[in-house]
Design an enzyme around this catalytic site. Structure first.
Site, PDB file in Angstrom:
ATOM      1  N   LYS A 200       1.866  -2.818  -7.598  1.00 11.85           N
ATOM      2  CA  LYS A 200       3.163  -2.586  -8.235  1.00 11.85           C
ATOM      3  C   LYS A 200       4.281  -3.397  -7.614  1.00 11.85           C
ATOM      4  O   LYS A 200       5.105  -3.968  -8.310  1.00 11.85           O
ATOM      5  CB  LYS A 200       3.492  -1.092  -8.174  1.00 11.85           C
ATOM      6  CG  LYS A 200       4.767  -0.704  -8.896  1.00 11.85           C
ATOM      7  CD  LYS A 200       4.618  -0.883 -10.385  1.00 11.85           C
ATOM      8  CE  LYS A 200       5.903  -0.582 -11.142  1.00 11.85           C
ATOM      9  NZ  LYS A 200       5.859  -1.163 -12.493  1.00 11.85           N
TER      10      LYS A 200
ATOM     11  N   HIS B 101       5.152 -31.489 -28.538  1.00 15.88           N
ATOM     12  CA  HIS B 101       5.150 -32.508 -27.484  1.00 15.88           C
ATOM     13  C   HIS B 101       3.876 -32.450 -26.654  1.00 15.88           C
ATOM     14  O   HIS B 101       3.897 -32.731 -25.457  1.00 15.88           O
ATOM     15  CB  HIS B 101       6.386 -32.344 -26.597  1.00 15.88           C
ATOM     16  CG  HIS B 101       7.659 -32.573 -27.348  1.00 15.88           C
ATOM     17  ND1 HIS B 101       8.126 -33.832 -27.658  1.00 15.88           N
ATOM     18  CD2 HIS B 101       8.527 -31.703 -27.909  1.00 15.88           C
ATOM     19  CE1 HIS B 101       9.254 -33.723 -28.347  1.00 15.88           C
ATOM     20  NE2 HIS B 101       9.512 -32.440 -28.525  1.00 15.88           N
TER      21      HIS B 101
ATOM     22  N   LYS C  59       2.834 -10.157 -19.843  1.00 13.98           N
ATOM     23  CA  LYS C  59       2.333  -8.800 -20.114  1.00 13.98           C
ATOM     24  C   LYS C  59       0.887  -8.877 -20.576  1.00 13.98           C
ATOM     25  O   LYS C  59       0.037  -8.141 -20.126  1.00 13.98           O
ATOM     26  CB  LYS C  59       3.125  -8.118 -21.238  1.00 13.98           C
ATOM     27  CG  LYS C  59       4.522  -7.652 -20.976  1.00 13.98           C
ATOM     28  CD  LYS C  59       4.645  -6.417 -20.153  1.00 13.98           C
ATOM     29  CE  LYS C  59       4.652  -6.763 -18.693  1.00 13.98           C
ATOM     30  NZ  LYS C  59       5.930  -6.955 -18.078  1.00 13.98           N
TER      31      LYS C  59
ATOM     32  N   CYS D  23       0.861  -1.175   0.000  1.00 13.48           N
ATOM     33  CA  CYS D  23       0.000   0.000   0.000  1.00 13.48           C
ATOM     34  C   CYS D  23       0.902   1.232   0.000  1.00 13.48           C
ATOM     35  O   CYS D  23       2.120   1.101   0.107  1.00 13.48           O
ATOM     36  CB  CYS D  23      -0.851   0.034   1.260  1.00 13.48           C
ATOM     37  SG  CYS D  23      -1.676  -1.525   1.615  1.00 13.48           S
TER      38      CYS D  23
ATOM     39  N   GLU E 253      -1.545  -9.924 -17.739  1.00 15.84           N
ATOM     40  CA  GLU E 253      -1.791  -8.982 -16.646  1.00 15.84           C
ATOM     41  C   GLU E 253      -2.599  -7.767 -17.078  1.00 15.84           C
ATOM     42  O   GLU E 253      -3.403  -7.267 -16.310  1.00 15.84           O
ATOM     43  CB  GLU E 253      -0.530  -8.595 -15.867  1.00 15.84           C
ATOM     44  CG  GLU E 253       0.584  -7.939 -16.480  1.00 15.84           C
ATOM     45  CD  GLU E 253       1.752  -7.612 -15.512  1.00 15.84           C
ATOM     46  OE1 GLU E 253       2.819  -7.434 -16.063  1.00 15.84           O
ATOM     47  OE2 GLU E 253       1.605  -7.482 -14.285  1.00 15.84           O
TER      48      GLU E 253
ATOM     49  N   ARG F 182       0.664   1.866  -6.036  1.00 21.29           N
ATOM     50  CA  ARG F 182       1.030   0.862  -5.036  1.00 21.29           C
ATOM     51  C   ARG F 182      -0.190   0.088  -4.544  1.00 21.29           C
ATOM     52  O   ARG F 182      -0.046  -0.998  -3.959  1.00 21.29           O
ATOM     53  CB  ARG F 182       1.707   1.530  -3.834  1.00 21.29           C
ATOM     54  CG  ARG F 182       3.054   2.118  -4.151  1.00 21.29           C
ATOM     55  CD  ARG F 182       3.658   2.745  -2.919  1.00 21.29           C
ATOM     56  NE  ARG F 182       4.048   1.770  -1.932  1.00 21.29           N
ATOM     57  CZ  ARG F 182       5.284   1.309  -1.768  1.00 21.29           C
ATOM     58  NH1 ARG F 182       6.243   1.738  -2.534  1.00 21.29           N
ATOM     59  NH2 ARG F 182       5.550   0.421  -0.836  1.00 21.29           N
TER      60      ARG F 182
ATOM     61  N   ASN G 120       1.624  -0.120   6.774  1.00 19.99           N
ATOM     62  CA  ASN G 120       1.897  -1.142   5.740  1.00 19.99           C
ATOM     63  C   ASN G 120       2.508  -2.343   6.436  1.00 19.99           C
ATOM     64  O   ASN G 120       3.289  -2.175   7.376  1.00 19.99           O
ATOM     65  CB  ASN G 120       2.913  -0.633   4.713  1.00 19.99           C
ATOM     66  CG  ASN G 120       2.258   0.241   3.669  1.00 19.99           C
ATOM     67  OD1 ASN G 120       1.041   0.409   3.662  1.00 19.99           O
ATOM     68  ND2 ASN G 120       3.072   0.807   2.792  1.00 19.99           N
ATOM     69  N   GLY G 121       2.220  -3.531   5.940  1.00 17.55           N
ATOM     70  CA  GLY G 121       2.812  -4.739   6.522  1.00 17.55           C
ATOM     71  C   GLY G 121       1.778  -5.527   7.310  1.00 17.55           C
ATOM     72  O   GLY G 121       0.564  -5.306   7.172  1.00 17.55           O
TER      73      GLY G 121
ATOM     74  N   TRP H  53      -4.013  -1.688  -0.910  1.00 15.85           N
ATOM     75  CA  TRP H  53      -4.199  -2.908  -1.698  1.00 15.85           C
ATOM     76  C   TRP H  53      -4.435  -4.006  -0.674  1.00 15.85           C
ATOM     77  O   TRP H  53      -3.527  -4.402   0.040  1.00 15.85           O
ATOM     78  CB  TRP H  53      -2.960  -3.192  -2.525  1.00 15.85           C
ATOM     79  CG  TRP H  53      -3.071  -4.377  -3.429  1.00 15.85           C
ATOM     80  CD1 TRP H  53      -3.940  -4.536  -4.463  1.00 15.85           C
ATOM     81  CD2 TRP H  53      -2.268  -5.567  -3.409  1.00 15.85           C
ATOM     82  NE1 TRP H  53      -3.728  -5.742  -5.084  1.00 15.85           N
ATOM     83  CE2 TRP H  53      -2.714  -6.397  -4.453  1.00 15.85           C
ATOM     84  CE3 TRP H  53      -1.223  -6.023  -2.603  1.00 15.85           C
ATOM     85  CZ2 TRP H  53      -2.146  -7.642  -4.719  1.00 15.85           C
ATOM     86  CZ3 TRP H  53      -0.667  -7.254  -2.871  1.00 15.85           C
ATOM     87  CH2 TRP H  53      -1.123  -8.054  -3.912  1.00 15.85           C
TER      88      TRP H  53
ATOM     89  N   GLU I 204       7.780 -13.732 -21.060  1.00 16.02           N
ATOM     90  CA  GLU I 204       7.576 -12.393 -20.504  1.00 16.02           C
ATOM     91  C   GLU I 204       6.432 -11.684 -21.238  1.00 16.02           C
ATOM     92  O   GLU I 204       5.574 -11.043 -20.626  1.00 16.02           O
ATOM     93  CB  GLU I 204       8.888 -11.583 -20.592  1.00 16.02           C
ATOM     94  CG  GLU I 204       8.776 -10.079 -20.550  1.00 16.02           C
ATOM     95  CD  GLU I 204       8.080  -9.515 -19.324  1.00 16.02           C
ATOM     96  OE1 GLU I 204       7.802 -10.262 -18.370  1.00 16.02           O
ATOM     97  OE2 GLU I 204       7.771  -8.311 -19.340  1.00 16.02           O
TER      98      GLU I 204
HETATM   99  C1  AGP Z   1       5.482  -7.004 -14.042  1.00 19.70           C
HETATM  100  O1  AGP Z   1       4.771  -6.530 -15.134  1.00 19.70           O
HETATM  101  C2  AGP Z   1       4.661  -7.500 -12.950  1.00 19.70           C
HETATM  102  N1  AGP Z   1       3.810  -6.473 -12.442  1.00 19.70           N
HETATM  103  C3  AGP Z   1       5.324  -8.351 -11.860  1.00 19.70           C
HETATM  104  O2  AGP Z   1       5.503  -9.608 -12.411  1.00 19.70           O
HETATM  105  C4  AGP Z   1       6.653  -7.852 -11.272  1.00 19.70           C
HETATM  106  O3  AGP Z   1       7.663  -7.893 -12.241  1.00 19.70           O
HETATM  107  C5  AGP Z   1       7.052  -8.715 -10.056  1.00 19.70           C
HETATM  108  O4  AGP Z   1       6.077  -8.616  -9.074  1.00 19.70           O
HETATM  109  C6  AGP Z   1       8.409  -8.358  -9.493  1.00 19.70           C
HETATM  110  O5  AGP Z   1       8.438  -7.044  -9.040  1.00 19.70           O
HETATM  111  P1  AGP Z   1       9.791  -6.279  -8.755  1.00 19.70           P
HETATM  112  O6  AGP Z   1      10.515  -6.114 -10.033  1.00 19.70           O
HETATM  113  O7  AGP Z   1       9.364  -4.972  -8.169  1.00 19.70           O
HETATM  114  O8  AGP Z   1      10.578  -7.122  -7.777  1.00 19.70           O
END
Ligand code: AGP
Length: 605
Positions: A600, A498, A479, A2, A482, A27, A100-101, A74, A475
């Site tokens: 994030k 396979h 993208k 958060c 998400e 965040r 936070n936490g 969050w 990767e």
């Molecule tokens: C990336 O598009 C994602 N939101 C997610 O996979 C991210 O890369 C992952 O949570 C790691 O985050 P970081 O790079 O802040 O450690």
């Protein structure tokens, strides 16, 4: 995770507190709230929804004062409700807290407070803490003592900022395993869970370390150790991030803006001193066994790095997802490189702790200055990509990949697998590479947008590539998932036959990451897989390089990239896939910068 923000000013701070949580909204964005002291009393407003929604409901923009705290949430524990949103008030409304936490022993403490007659409005651990504060204050009649006494009772990881009408001139802050920074202004100081909380107002920051607490006034701050109470002198950092890069700058979304930041991000990555890159390469070379890890996108960055290390320096190092890192039997003499944009990701942090405990040397590539990971490793490379606001990582991931390439080149020299003249030639190509990215962005976005429009209805995708294009495909599929919420699976092109080939029919769409024809073996293998899909009626879309007529013929639609040396080809493919995910999501009307269920940086396990 958060966002926390706090301001203490000698004058009215106007809308700065609201602006500051706006800058932290990436965040967390399921609820938010603000508490300020007005005429000696705490005025608290909070609700569910993003900041604009809550502002409309609660008129946060009309809240003014000289001292206040704010939070954007969050949810991890307790549902998304107005009651669970932060800040939390104590029963007598004289204390407010943002947190936070996780307070791990809050259930026990809650029961004790309940048995003493305290009633709760929410299910959160934070409301337990704020009532502990109220209780401790009754015992000591001293705010600092009450803060410390309440902290003494809680366990877990937390950063907390307390506001109390008993002391309208100071905020009380603490940091344990969850980031917290101070921002130093003139007649005004700030506290935030990251520098975006106050970057608009000051570039001077202090990163709090584990177990430190602060009493923060408008003109002074007092940092002490929780354990000893001893005052701590700290360095003041000068933040060199450009404020403009954290703004949208005319783009409709941060994601698109950050994709268009990529030429600059690559230039920044190129400016990282060679000495730092070489030191990291030397660490790899001198370690018994080396590992690279990250999670989500950063795991895929590590995996792309694995191919570069192997092809350029003939060194094979395992890339692991940090949530699965504990499988590795780490020993003294090993080394672990972590990659993290935020520098706060729980899985990566925990794995680094594990590596350190077992005697490994640690290193990291991180974007956020002062973040936990950047502070805990033996050697850090700050990537300098500037704030990445969109939850979906684009420019940071591209820069990290570029840095991995730079390390691989240094390692190639150390291992004598790369000749000096070849190294120099690649370095000068690297200097020019940002210009090629600019061309690709400007020339290809229209084509990518059209293809995305035609295909945004597709519910299932296979993204396929060979060699280094395999982690690029993985990767790119992440993208797509998400940001569009549609299913995309990344896979090695040779793996298709396979099993997964059984799924191929007219409804299945594939996106192929086709290497330049000069990478003969990879190119051949990719084209075989394209044939396999095409001959079974599947739809083939391909990202190819100019002049590749064979690949073009196999695809129903193709995106053509300018010819570059094979080392740079994966970067251009990644950029196209980022744009493809963006435009597909745009067509579907998705919440692009803040996709559902995501945050994030994921600071929980
Ligand atoms: C990336 O598009 C994602 N939101 C997610 O996979 C991210 O890369 C992952 O949570 C790691 O985050 P970081 O790079 O802040 O450690």
């Amino acid at each position: 995770m958060c966002g926390i923000s706090g301001i203490v000013h000698t004058e009215n701070f106007g809308r700065n507190l609201l602006n500051s949580i706006r800058n932290l909204e990436y965040r967390g964005y399921d609820s938010c709230g603000v508490a300020v002291i007005q005429k000696g009393k705490i005025d608290l407003r909070k609700n569910i929804g993003g900041i604009d929604d809550v502002n409309l409901k609660e008129r946060l923009d009309q809240m003014q004062g000289k001292i206040g705290i704010a939070h954007t949430r969050w949810a991890t524990h307790g549902g998304v409700t107005q009651e669970n949103a932060h800040p939390h008030l104590s029963a007598n409304r004289k204390f407010a807290v943002v947190h936070n936490g996780i307070i791990s022993n809050y259930q026990k403490l809650r029961e004790e407070l309940l048995s003493e007659g305290v009633s709760f409005n929410s299910l959160t651990d934070t409301e337990v803490f704020v009532n502990l504060l109220e209780k401790s204050y009754i015992d000591s009649n001293d705010l600092e003592q009450a803060f410390l006494a309440a902290l003494n009772q809680i366990e877990g990881s937390f950063s907390i900022v307390m506001l109390s009408s008993h002391d309208p001139e100071h905020l009380y802050c603490v940091k344990k395993e969850s980031p917290l920074l101070l921002g130093l202004g003139e007649d005004c100081n700030y506290v935030g869970s990251d520098i975006n909380a106050f970057l608009e107002y000051t570039r001077k920051a202090i990163v709090l370390d584990e177990g430190e607490y602060v009493i923060l006034g408008p003109n002074k701050y007092d940092i002490r150790s929780l354990k000893t109470g001893i005052k701590i002198k700290k360095d003041i950092l000068n933040i060199d991030w450009d404020i403009e890069t954290s703004k949208k700058g005319g783009f409709s979304h941060y994601m698109l803006k950050e994709i268009f930041d990529e030429p600059q991000t690559i230039r920044q990555a190129m400016q990282i001193p060679k000495s730092q890159i070489a030191t990291m390469a030397k660490m790899f070379a001198e370690s018994k066994r080396s590992y690279m890890m990250g999670v989500g996108t950063t795991y895929y960055v590590a995996s792309i790095g694995q191919y570069y290390f192997s092809s350029i320096a003939s060194c094979y190092y395992s890339a692991l997802s940090s949530d699965e890192f504990s499988v590795v039997d780490i020993k003294r003499g090993d080394m672990v490189l972590a990659i993290s944009q935020s520098g706060e990701t729980y899985d990566t942090k925990t794995s680094l702790v594990y590596a350190k405990e077992h005697g490994a040397k640690t290193a990291a590539i991180v974007n956020v200055m002062g973040s936990a990971i950047s502070m805990m490793v033996d050697q850090v490379i700050m990537q300098g990509s500037g704030p990445e606001i969109c939850v979906v990582s684009t420019k940071a991931a591209l820069a990290q990949t570029f840095i991995m390439l730079r390390i691989a080149l240094e390692l190639g020299l150390i291992k004598r697998k790369l000749k000096l003249n070849n190294y120099k030639k690649i370095q000068s190509e690297m200097q020019e590479f940002s210009k090629i990215i600019e061309i690709v962005l400007n020339e290809q976005s229209g084509f990518v947008r059209n293809i995305a429009r035609d295909t945004s209805h597709v519910k299932h995708w296979l993204f396929l590539g060979c060699g280094v294009y395999y982690p690029v495909a993985m990767e790119s599929a992440l993208k797509m998932k998400e940001v569009t919420y549609q299913h995309a699976e990344g896979m090695p092109a040779g793996f298709l036959k396979h099993g997964t080939l059984s799924m191929v029919d007219q409804t299945l769409h594939t996106l192929f990451f086709v290497p330049p024809p000069e990478q003969k073996d990879l190119h051949k293998r990719t084209l075989i897989a394209m044939e396999q899909v095409k001959s079974r009626g599947g739809n083939v879309i391909a990202i190819i390089f100019q002049g590749d007529e064979f690949a073009k013929k196999l695809a129903s639609q193709s995106i053509k990239l300018p010819v570059v040396s094979s080392l740079f080809a994966p970067f251009l493919q990644m950029i196209i896939a980022q744009m493809f995910a963006y435009y597909s999501a745009l067509d579907l009307g998705r919440s692009i910068d803040r996709p559902r269920n995501l945050a994030k940086s994921v600071t929980v396990g």
